[in-house]
Design an enzyme around this catalytic site. Structure first.
Site, PDB file in Angstrom:
ATOM      1  N   GLU A   3       0.832   4.200  10.430  1.00  0.00           N
ATOM      2  CA  GLU A   3      -0.641   4.233  10.522  1.00  0.00           C
ATOM      3  C   GLU A   3      -1.122   5.406  11.369  1.00  0.00           C
ATOM      4  O   GLU A   3      -2.054   5.275  12.158  1.00  0.00           O
ATOM      5  CB  GLU A   3      -1.161   2.923  11.125  1.00  0.00           C
ATOM      6  CG  GLU A   3      -0.822   1.715  10.291  1.00  0.00           C
ATOM      7  CD  GLU A   3      -1.900   1.409   9.277  1.00  0.00           C
ATOM      8  OE1 GLU A   3      -2.928   2.096   9.266  1.00  0.00           O
ATOM      9  OE2 GLU A   3      -1.675   0.490   8.482  1.00  0.00           O
TER      10      GLU A   3
ATOM     11  N   PHE B  97       0.856  -1.194   0.000  1.00  0.00           N
ATOM     12  CA  PHE B  97       0.000   0.000   0.000  1.00  0.00           C
ATOM     13  C   PHE B  97       0.883   1.232   0.000  1.00  0.00           C
ATOM     14  O   PHE B  97       1.658   1.440   0.945  1.00  0.00           O
ATOM     15  CB  PHE B  97      -0.847  -0.062   1.270  1.00  0.00           C
ATOM     16  CG  PHE B  97      -1.708   1.138   1.590  1.00  0.00           C
ATOM     17  CD1 PHE B  97      -3.013   1.228   1.106  1.00  0.00           C
ATOM     18  CD2 PHE B  97      -1.250   2.135   2.436  1.00  0.00           C
ATOM     19  CE1 PHE B  97      -3.825   2.306   1.449  1.00  0.00           C
ATOM     20  CE2 PHE B  97      -2.064   3.213   2.783  1.00  0.00           C
ATOM     21  CZ  PHE B  97      -3.347   3.293   2.287  1.00  0.00           C
TER      22      PHE B  97
ATOM     23  N   TRP C  73       8.892   3.949   2.788  1.00  0.00           N
ATOM     24  CA  TRP C  73       8.448   3.225   3.994  1.00  0.00           C
ATOM     25  C   TRP C  73       7.299   2.294   3.686  1.00  0.00           C
ATOM     26  O   TRP C  73       6.345   2.232   4.460  1.00  0.00           O
ATOM     27  CB  TRP C  73       7.993   4.208   5.087  1.00  0.00           C
ATOM     28  CG  TRP C  73       9.056   5.084   5.614  1.00  0.00           C
ATOM     29  CD1 TRP C  73       9.065   6.444   5.580  1.00  0.00           C
ATOM     30  CD2 TRP C  73      10.268   4.678   6.281  1.00  0.00           C
ATOM     31  NE1 TRP C  73      10.213   6.905   6.175  1.00  0.00           N
ATOM     32  CE2 TRP C  73      10.960   5.846   6.613  1.00  0.00           C
ATOM     33  CE3 TRP C  73      10.819   3.435   6.618  1.00  0.00           C
ATOM     34  CZ2 TRP C  73      12.192   5.822   7.269  1.00  0.00           C
ATOM     35  CZ3 TRP C  73      12.037   3.399   7.265  1.00  0.00           C
ATOM     36  CH2 TRP C  73      12.702   4.598   7.583  1.00  0.00           C
TER      37      TRP C  73
ATOM     38  N   PHE D 256      -3.791  20.484  13.632  1.00  0.00           N
ATOM     39  CA  PHE D 256      -2.743  19.869  12.798  1.00  0.00           C
ATOM     40  C   PHE D 256      -1.942  20.915  12.049  1.00  0.00           C
ATOM     41  O   PHE D 256      -0.833  20.674  11.637  1.00  0.00           O
ATOM     42  CB  PHE D 256      -3.358  18.952  11.735  1.00  0.00           C
ATOM     43  CG  PHE D 256      -4.277  17.913  12.299  1.00  0.00           C
ATOM     44  CD1 PHE D 256      -3.767  16.723  12.751  1.00  0.00           C
ATOM     45  CD2 PHE D 256      -5.647  18.144  12.371  1.00  0.00           C
ATOM     46  CE1 PHE D 256      -4.610  15.756  13.270  1.00  0.00           C
ATOM     47  CE2 PHE D 256      -6.496  17.174  12.884  1.00  0.00           C
ATOM     48  CZ  PHE D 256      -5.982  15.994  13.340  1.00  0.00           C
TER      49      PHE D 256
HETATM   50  P1  FAD Z   1       6.572  12.935   9.907  1.00  0.00           P
HETATM   51  O1  FAD Z   1       5.204  13.089   9.359  1.00  0.00           O
HETATM   52  O2  FAD Z   1       7.680  13.740   9.322  1.00  0.00           O
HETATM   53  O3  FAD Z   1       6.501  13.172  11.476  1.00  0.00           O
HETATM   54  C1  FAD Z   1       7.661  13.385  12.276  1.00  0.00           C
HETATM   55  C2  FAD Z   1       7.198  13.799  13.666  1.00  0.00           C
HETATM   56  O4  FAD Z   1       6.473  15.024  13.590  1.00  0.00           O
HETATM   57  C3  FAD Z   1       6.244  12.782  14.303  1.00  0.00           C
HETATM   58  O5  FAD Z   1       6.498  12.665  15.665  1.00  0.00           O
HETATM   59  C4  FAD Z   1       4.870  13.402  14.105  1.00  0.00           C
HETATM   60  O6  FAD Z   1       3.921  13.013  15.099  1.00  0.00           O
HETATM   61  C5  FAD Z   1       5.207  14.873  14.208  1.00  0.00           C
HETATM   62  N1  FAD Z   1       4.226  15.705  13.505  1.00  0.00           N
HETATM   63  C6  FAD Z   1       3.969  15.764  12.177  1.00  0.00           C
HETATM   64  N2  FAD Z   1       2.976  16.627  11.926  1.00  0.00           N
HETATM   65  C7  FAD Z   1       2.583  17.113  13.133  1.00  0.00           C
HETATM   66  C8  FAD Z   1       1.594  18.042  13.557  1.00  0.00           C
HETATM   67  N3  FAD Z   1       0.749  18.635  12.684  1.00  0.00           N
HETATM   68  N4  FAD Z   1       1.490  18.314  14.872  1.00  0.00           N
HETATM   69  C9  FAD Z   1       2.286  17.699  15.769  1.00  0.00           C
HETATM   70  N5  FAD Z   1       3.232  16.819  15.442  1.00  0.00           N
HETATM   71  C10 FAD Z   1       3.378  16.530  14.134  1.00  0.00           C
HETATM   72  N6  FAD Z   1       3.343   4.098   4.815  1.00  0.00           N
HETATM   73  C11 FAD Z   1       2.587   3.605   3.794  1.00  0.00           C
HETATM   74  O7  FAD Z   1       1.986   4.355   3.025  1.00  0.00           O
HETATM   75  N7  FAD Z   1       2.515   2.240   3.595  1.00  0.00           N
HETATM   76  C12 FAD Z   1       3.156   1.357   4.388  1.00  0.00           C
HETATM   77  O8  FAD Z   1       3.055   0.134   4.180  1.00  0.00           O
HETATM   78  C13 FAD Z   1       3.975   1.850   5.455  1.00  0.00           C
HETATM   79  N8  FAD Z   1       4.710   0.989   6.232  1.00  0.00           N
HETATM   80  C14 FAD Z   1       5.607   1.504   7.151  1.00  0.00           C
HETATM   81  C15 FAD Z   1       6.507   0.650   7.808  1.00  0.00           C
HETATM   82  C16 FAD Z   1       7.444   1.158   8.683  1.00  0.00           C
HETATM   83  C17 FAD Z   1       8.417   0.240   9.345  1.00  0.00           C
HETATM   84  C18 FAD Z   1       7.469   2.551   8.952  1.00  0.00           C
HETATM   85  C19 FAD Z   1       8.450   3.130   9.920  1.00  0.00           C
HETATM   86  C20 FAD Z   1       6.590   3.393   8.323  1.00  0.00           C
HETATM   87  C21 FAD Z   1       5.660   2.894   7.394  1.00  0.00           C
HETATM   88  N9  FAD Z   1       4.828   3.750   6.666  1.00  0.00           N
HETATM   89  C22 FAD Z   1       4.036   3.261   5.650  1.00  0.00           C
HETATM   90  C23 FAD Z   1       4.955   5.213   6.820  1.00  0.00           C
HETATM   91  C24 FAD Z   1       4.309   5.768   8.055  1.00  0.00           C
HETATM   92  O9  FAD Z   1       2.922   5.762   7.949  1.00  0.00           O
HETATM   93  C25 FAD Z   1       4.898   7.164   8.279  1.00  0.00           C
HETATM   94  O10 FAD Z   1       6.230   6.982   8.743  1.00  0.00           O
HETATM   95  C26 FAD Z   1       4.096   7.984   9.260  1.00  0.00           C
HETATM   96  O11 FAD Z   1       2.872   8.385   8.686  1.00  0.00           O
HETATM   97  C27 FAD Z   1       4.853   9.237   9.728  1.00  0.00           C
HETATM   98  O12 FAD Z   1       5.365   9.940   8.647  1.00  0.00           O
HETATM   99  P2  FAD Z   1       6.904  10.403   8.653  1.00  0.00           P
HETATM  100  O13 FAD Z   1       7.740   9.229   8.969  1.00  0.00           O
HETATM  101  O14 FAD Z   1       7.140  11.114   7.384  1.00  0.00           O
HETATM  102  O15 FAD Z   1       7.004  11.380   9.876  1.00  0.00           O
END
Ligand code: FAD
Length: 385
Positions: A364, A129, A162, A384
């Protein structure tokens, strides 16, 4: 188990039968090998077929498409028992069921359902996905992956990051913007020219699950691969609701495994001439673990009933996902402490669960994003942005 409040009485005979068969499967096919797979960062691809055989893929999808035709409590129980083994193994099953089969079933045409669902249910095909991008995680609406209408096909460009299962996936449900900026789901198949899935190495978490990118370089996607039933960000969000529900049950499975290990170890480990279980501070840890597991079991069960009735809301699912994962991570840490130095080795499951759960906290919808979803629900004010 544990089952301190008789939650079993709320389950049907079928639920209990499903639980014992999945538990036996995990004991036989996952637990003996998981430590080695995780240490070697090895995704045991053969598990995909085996998950298909036991009905772990798409348990709520109707029989006619190869699914289990079961209710949401059954789905939750299956996720709980698999994650008792390992969160990475549960991730494989969650993605296939809730994030690949579910959108094809909900938003796909009849031809798409017939083409993909039976093969995904049986594990003949593995799916992934693609929503998250390198520059757009918590805010998927900012995605830049896009497709253009070329008359007889679409041309897809962009990249996802990811993505669980991506390095071995046969099909990918990919979310991308059309020329008007509207988000649509497309089924991209391995072998399409310009489509690659490089693996992400060096993870300290979910090491037995394969994670990677999806790269689209002028990929020609046949028009019949667009999911016609729903578009906009609400479509992938519906998939995430279903997966997050499963995670709420799953994470507490990992917590149960840690609790059981700590309870056994505390009874056997002798210090100062007594089992460490006889010390008040160790008892406090165990009592608090059981309390949190019990609260979570009841929350999950009630959410399952609401899911069955089609009444569960996104904020309710956020609360359950956030609560379970946080609870599980705390329990893994406390259980690790009870094992002392032994707790850091692979002889016991806590460190693996703990490291896995760090991903589950983030994917998620992060822990904090779910809190903001609840904050918005309570106050009516989105915080947000
Ligand atoms: P960011 O969005 O950059 O967030 C970094 C930090 O900032 C977090 O602590 C977050 O809470 C905080 N933050 C961001 N915005 C705000 C706000 N408005 N207010 C306060 N705090 C905020 N994605 C898929 O589509 N498909 C998959 O199959 C999938 N599998 C995954 C498997 C693994 C092992 C991992 C690690 C991730 C996977 N993901 C997948 C992605 C996952 O959903 C994202 O990592 C997640 O949504 C967070 O996005 P980011 O890593 O870019 O962090």
């Amino acid at each position: 188990h544990p089952d301190f409040y008789g939650v079993d009485d709320l389950l049907t005979e079928e639920h209990k039968l499903i639980r014992s068969s999945i538990r036996d499967f995990v004991k036989r096919e996952i637990s003996p090998y998981i430590e080695d797979w995780a240490q070697r960062a090895h995704f045991p691809y053969e598990i995909v077929r085996k998950f298909g055989e036991i009905g772990a893929f798409g348990p709520t999808i109707p029989h006619e498409y190869g699914g289990g035709g079961l209710d949401y409590i059954s789905y939750g129980i299956i996720m709980q028992e698999i994650e008792r083994g390992d969160s990475g193994m549960r991730s494989t099953a969650s993605v296939q069921g809730s994030l690949v089969m579910y959108p094809i079933y909900k938003f796909g045409s009849e031809a798409q359902r017939k083409k993909y669902l039976p093969k995904l249910a049986s594990g003949e095909w593995l799916g992934c996905f693609g929503l998250t991008e390198p520059d757009h995680g918590s805010n998927p609406s900012g995605m830049v992956t896009n497709f253009k209408d070329m008359g007889d096909h679409y041309l897809l460009n962009g990249a996802k990051m990811w993505i669980s299962n991506s390095p071995r996936a046969d099909v990918a449900v990919v979310w991308a913007k059309n020329e008007e900026g509207r988000i649509h789901g497309l089924v991209v198949e391995r072998g399409m020219e310009g489509f690659t899935t490089p693996e992400t190495h060096g993870k300290w978490s979910l090491r037995a699950s394969a994670t990677g990118e999806l790269v689209f370089d002028n990929v020609k996607v046949p028009k019949e691969n667009l999911l016609p039933g729903k578009n906009g960000l609400g479509a992938p969000m519906m998939c995430l609701d279903s997966a997050r529900y499963g995670i709420a049950w799953g994470a507490i499975g990992a917590a149960m495994d840690c609790y059981e290990s700590a309870r056994r170890y505390a009874a056997e480990r002798i210090q100062f001439g007594k089992p460490i279980a006889s010390f008040q501070l160790v008892q406090k840890k165990l009592a608090e673990m059981l309390t949190e597991i019990t609260k979570t079991q009841l929350l999950n069960w009630r959410l399952g009933v609401l899911m069955n009735e089609g009444k569960a809301t996104t904020p309710q699912i956020s609360m359950a996902k956030r609560n379970s994962v946080h609870t599980a991570l705390e329990i893994a840490r406390e259980a690790r402490q009870i094992h002392g130095g032994m707790g850091i080795t692979g002889e016991y499951p806590m460190m693996r669960h703990m490291m896995n759960l760090e991903s589950v906290v983030t994917y998620e919808g992060t822990h904090d994003i779910h809190l903001l979803i609840l904050g918005n629900q309570i106050t009516g004010i989105p915080a947000f942005y």
